[in-house]
Design an enzyme around this catalytic site. Structure first.
Site, PDB file in Angstrom:
ATOM      1  N   SER A  63      -3.593 -30.867 -18.394  1.00  0.00           N
ATOM      2  CA  SER A  63      -3.367 -29.258 -18.366  1.00  0.00           C
ATOM      3  C   SER A  63      -4.565 -28.456 -18.580  1.00  0.00           C
ATOM      4  O   SER A  63      -4.641 -27.459 -18.226  1.00  0.00           O
ATOM      5  CB  SER A  63      -2.405 -29.192 -19.481  1.00  0.00           C
ATOM      6  OG  SER A  63      -2.993 -29.533 -20.636  1.00  0.00           O
ATOM      7  N   ASP A  79      -0.170 -20.323 -26.935  1.00  0.00           N
ATOM      8  CA  ASP A  79       0.567 -21.639 -27.699  1.00  0.00           C
ATOM      9  C   ASP A  79      -0.148 -22.251 -28.766  1.00  0.00           C
ATOM     10  O   ASP A  79       0.422 -23.063 -29.344  1.00  0.00           O
ATOM     11  CB  ASP A  79       0.985 -22.528 -26.416  1.00  0.00           C
ATOM     12  CG  ASP A  79      -0.171 -23.313 -25.917  1.00  0.00           C
ATOM     13  OD1 ASP A  79      -1.616 -22.727 -26.280  1.00  0.00           O
ATOM     14  OD2 ASP A  79      -0.171 -24.216 -25.064  1.00  0.00           O
ATOM     15  N   HIS A 113      -3.761 -24.684 -26.243  1.00  0.00           N
ATOM     16  CA  HIS A 113      -4.499 -24.972 -25.173  1.00  0.00           C
ATOM     17  C   HIS A 113      -5.527 -23.800 -25.282  1.00  0.00           C
ATOM     18  O   HIS A 113      -5.508 -22.875 -25.967  1.00  0.00           O
ATOM     19  CB  HIS A 113      -4.042 -24.823 -24.025  1.00  0.00           C
ATOM     20  CG  HIS A 113      -3.134 -25.944 -23.654  1.00  0.00           C
ATOM     21  ND1 HIS A 113      -1.595 -25.975 -23.960  1.00  0.00           N
ATOM     22  CD2 HIS A 113      -3.240 -26.908 -22.799  1.00  0.00           C
ATOM     23  CE1 HIS A 113      -1.206 -27.208 -23.417  1.00  0.00           C
ATOM     24  NE2 HIS A 113      -2.052 -27.881 -22.942  1.00  0.00           N
TER      25      HIS A 113
END
Length: 357
Positions: free
Chosen positions: A73, A235, A238
């Site tokens: 990610s 979030d 990240h």
């Protein structure tokens, strides 16, 4: 990675034979309780990151340098809203300006990928025959407790595959999951220990396979703790646009050096001299922003204690940015400034297999 990350960490701790030797049932219960709190704090992934495939710096003309980004990610740029804020776009823009030539970016990274998944990404990357491949992987291997030896071997196989078609390879080693705020001690200590073990093994595997590494470790940790609303994405897990800018600034000098070995040493890094690979891997884990690359001593690749490598350490961090969502994230180096084109001139759908983990 998503809200189940902490649960995976603690599950690995409870069932890994050596990880909790001597830890009481009560201690395991504490870890499970912390994992549950972290799971509720870290939201689930809501959608794929922005695509960044295309040509950057088309104004320079000539044949584009082909760059592939593989990994998880973070490599994909999850956590930001705009193409120009992703790690791949920042690096492509920086390379374009440093080398005065266009860069064609292909993103094969997949949200939630573990190192085993690189074999699928490699198949796609080989088709575009990249001049440079950037890989960031490892966080999901920590949370899923992939054996370090297995993950590092899989990464080495990927590097060798890319080197086999002539690509230079730069790997950002496993970040320190102990910097994630929702994960509290002692769970945080386990995450940190496992992250560093994997990063050290990755460094050795990548350099032996012909690539270069840049340790990410807790590169963002101090700033994340000082400015969590700015350095973390929505979030809390990240990087934000500013967080990706810091990572790009750390990796850009190594990418330039890989493509142009004769170029003068970057003013963004300090030469730490020649070391053995084993010592260098340990040093890189302790100091985020450290590059490890193969070196020769008296015409030889190896000495009595193993392969020779050179260490360079990031000397200057990017300047702080105002939290303006309409402005591109800007690392210190002018190559990543917002003055030029940070949007690809042409986009492709790519063939990434984005999935939520």
């Amino acid at each position: 990675m998503n809200g189940r990350t902490a649960q995976r960490i603690v599950k690995g701790a409870v069932f890994s034979a050596g990880a909790l030797t001597g830890v009481t049932i009560a201690s395991a219960g504490l870890l499970i309780s912390q994992a549950e709190r972290a799971r509720r704090t870290i939201p689930l992934a809501e959608g794929p990151p922005p695509r960044a495939d295309g040509v950057f710096g088309a104004k320079f003309g000539g044949k584009p340098l082909v760059m592939a980004v593989l990994g998880d990610s973070i490599a994909a740029g999850y956590g930001v809203l705009r193409t120009r804020e992703t790690l791949g776009a920042l690096l492509a823009t920086g390379l374009s300006r440093r080398l005065r030539r266009p860069v064609r970016l292909h993103r094969f990274a997949v949200v939630g990928a573990i190192t085993d998944g690189l074999r699928h990404q490699l198949e796609d990357a080989l088709e575009v025959r990249p001049d440079l491949a950037v890989i960031l992987i490892g966080g999901n291997d920590v949370t899923k407790r992939t054996p370090v030896a297995v993950a590092s071997r899989q990464l080495a196989d990927t590097v060798r595959g890319l080197r086999g078609v002539g690509a230079e390879v730069v790997v950002g080693t496993c970040p320190d999951l102990g910097t994630i705020r929702p994960i509290k001690p002692p769970l945080r200590w386990l995450a940190r220990r496992w992250s560093r073990q994997l990063a050290e093994a990755q460094t050795i595997a990548v350099v032996e396979a012909g690539g270069r590494t840049v340790s990410l470790g807790d590169l963002l940790g101090p700033r994340f703790f000082a400015e969590p609303t700015r350095m973390f994405a929505w979030d809390h897990f990240h990087p934000s646009a500013d967080g990706y800018a810091v990572a790009a600034a750390a990796m850009l000098p190594t990418a330039v050096a890989a493509l142009v070995p004769s170029a003068p040493a970057s003013t963004l890094s300090l030469d730490q001299g020649v070391h053995t690979l084993a010592d260098a891997a340990q040093e890189a884990v302790r100091h985020a922003g450290t590059e490890v690359s193969a070196e020769q001593v008296a015409g030889r690749d190896r000495g009595p204690l193993g392969r020779w490598v050179r260490l360079r350490r990031l000397a200057v961090m990017p300047r702080q940015q105002t939290p303006d969502r309409d402005a591109p994230a800007v690392p210190l180096d002018e190559a990543l400034s917002g003055k030029g084109d940070m949007t690809p001139q042409e986009s492709t759908d790519g063939r990434g297999r984005d999935g939520m983990m």
